[in-house]
Design an enzyme around this catalytic site. Sequence first.
Site, short mmCIF file in Angstrom:
data_model
loop_
_atom_site.label_atom_id
_atom_site.label_comp_id
_atom_site.label_asym_id
_atom_site.label_seq_id
_atom_site.Cartn_x
_atom_site.Cartn_y
_atom_site.Cartn_z
NE ARG A 72 1.46 7.35 -6.76
CZ ARG A 72 2.24 6.90 -5.79
NH1 ARG A 72 3.27 6.15 -6.08
NH2 ARG A 72 1.99 7.21 -4.54
CD GLU A 73 5.06 8.91 -17.85
OE1 GLU A 73 4.15 9.75 -17.90
OE2 GLU A 73 5.12 7.91 -18.60
CG ASN A 109 8.85 -1.54 -3.98
OD1 ASN A 109 9.99 -1.98 -3.99
ND2 ASN A 109 8.06 -1.62 -2.93
CG ASP A 133 4.28 2.58 1.50
OD1 ASP A 133 3.65 3.31 2.28
OD2 ASP A 133 4.05 2.54 0.28
NE ARG A 168 -17.49 7.75 21.07
CZ ARG A 168 -17.58 9.01 20.68
NH1 ARG A 168 -16.53 9.65 20.20
NH2 ARG A 168 -18.73 9.65 20.78
N GLY A 176 0.81 2.43 3.98
CA GLY A 176 1.75 1.31 3.96
C GLY A 176 1.64 0.45 2.72
O1 F6P Z 1 3.75 4.59 -1.35
C1 F6P Z 1 3.41 5.64 -0.54
C2 F6P Z 1 1.92 5.78 -0.40
O2 F6P Z 1 1.68 6.87 0.42
C3 F6P Z 1 1.21 4.52 0.10
O3 F6P Z 1 1.33 4.37 1.49
C4 F6P Z 1 -0.19 4.78 -0.39
O4 F6P Z 1 -0.89 3.58 -0.57
C5 F6P Z 1 0.05 5.46 -1.70
O5 F6P Z 1 1.33 6.03 -1.65
C6 F6P Z 1 -0.96 6.54 -2.05
O6 F6P Z 1 -0.68 6.95 -3.34
P1 F6P Z 1 -1.21 8.28 -4.05
O7 F6P Z 1 -0.30 9.40 -3.67
O8 F6P Z 1 -1.08 7.99 -5.50
O9 F6P Z 1 -2.62 8.50 -3.58
#
Ligand code: F6P
Length: 336
Positions: A72-73, A109, A133, A168, A176
């Site tokens: 996520r760089e 994104n 997502d 239940r 998402g």
């Molecule tokens: O964007 C994809 C996703 O899986 C989202 O649905 C979720 O909120 C996020 O990434 C989780 O991110 P990470 O892999 O950083 O825990």
Amino acid sequence: MKIGILTSGGDCPGINATIRGVCKSALNHYGMEVYGIHNGFRGLIDGQVNRLTEDSISGLLTLGGTILGTSREKPFKNTSTSTNGNKPSIIQNTIKNYGIDCLVCIGGNGTQKTAAKLMEVGINVISIPKTIDNDVWGTDISFGFDSAVSIAADAIDRLHSTASSHQRVMVIEVMGHKAGWLALYSGMAGGGDIILMPEIPFDIHRIGDTIINRLKKGKPYSIVVVAEGINTPDGKKAAQYIAEEIEYETGFETRETVLGYIQRGGSPTSFDRNLATMMGGHAVELISKGEFGRMVALQGNKIDSIPLQDTAGKLRLVTEDNELLIQGRRMGICFG
Ligand code: F6P
């Protein structure tokens, strides 16, 4: 021509199929050279780059995750700090050193934003939208979404067993991010009775009434599908909060399940494989024409592209005119 390819952000089914689509088309049809960049934009900073050949992309169509690795760089985030301030210029140097004419960025994104910024500093970029997502603005569907929907729908199917056997309420939390696409599409496909999404505010009394009314109709159990991004007090986890509130409101024994990363793993559906293949090939076609700074997009039944600036920083959310939502409402499903 030489192209570089990287995958950034969360992994999802279909990334490897896209890498395959890009590489095969570039190598076989256009006679381009392809360089794989490892671990997203970090690979451009650390110089983790290697040449991809037919051999290195064998067996990718059905494989989950990404053979290139991801991160996520965000090289343009906090460019005021000294370390991050250097990153864009380090990236420019890496691109120059390898003689890369265009970079293919596969991501969600965050990746679209970074790709648009790379264009601004003079690097040619084509991006391909990837996310479970389905929230990338400008494409009707991103690959990964169909696979995640089918995994989540299968999980919801299975929860019906315990819901009906034990009488239940079963609450299932799906991913998402800030969008409700996954909850809506898996919830509808899995026959959820209540579906909660970030786009629609919920009222716990109405949810309780729905569960009680089902009991009155001879159905003493319910399935509640909750998007992880719904609004909860004090940032409480979505499923846990909703399950506690339902139990308090109705007295029904309620259990929660958080599906988590299972939704992102494993082999893509046939739909995602074909979408990934078409998007990958289209990206190379754009490069061959010198049409840079664009994101490949599915619009209706057509693979097209839009300017990166149009999508960067925007979010695609579920709207009231969504056909599945409209039909779900008419069928009596509670959306909050
Ligand atoms: O964007 C994809 C996703 O899986 C989202 O649905 C979720 O909120 C996020 O990434 C989780 O991110 P990470 O892999 O950083 O825990």
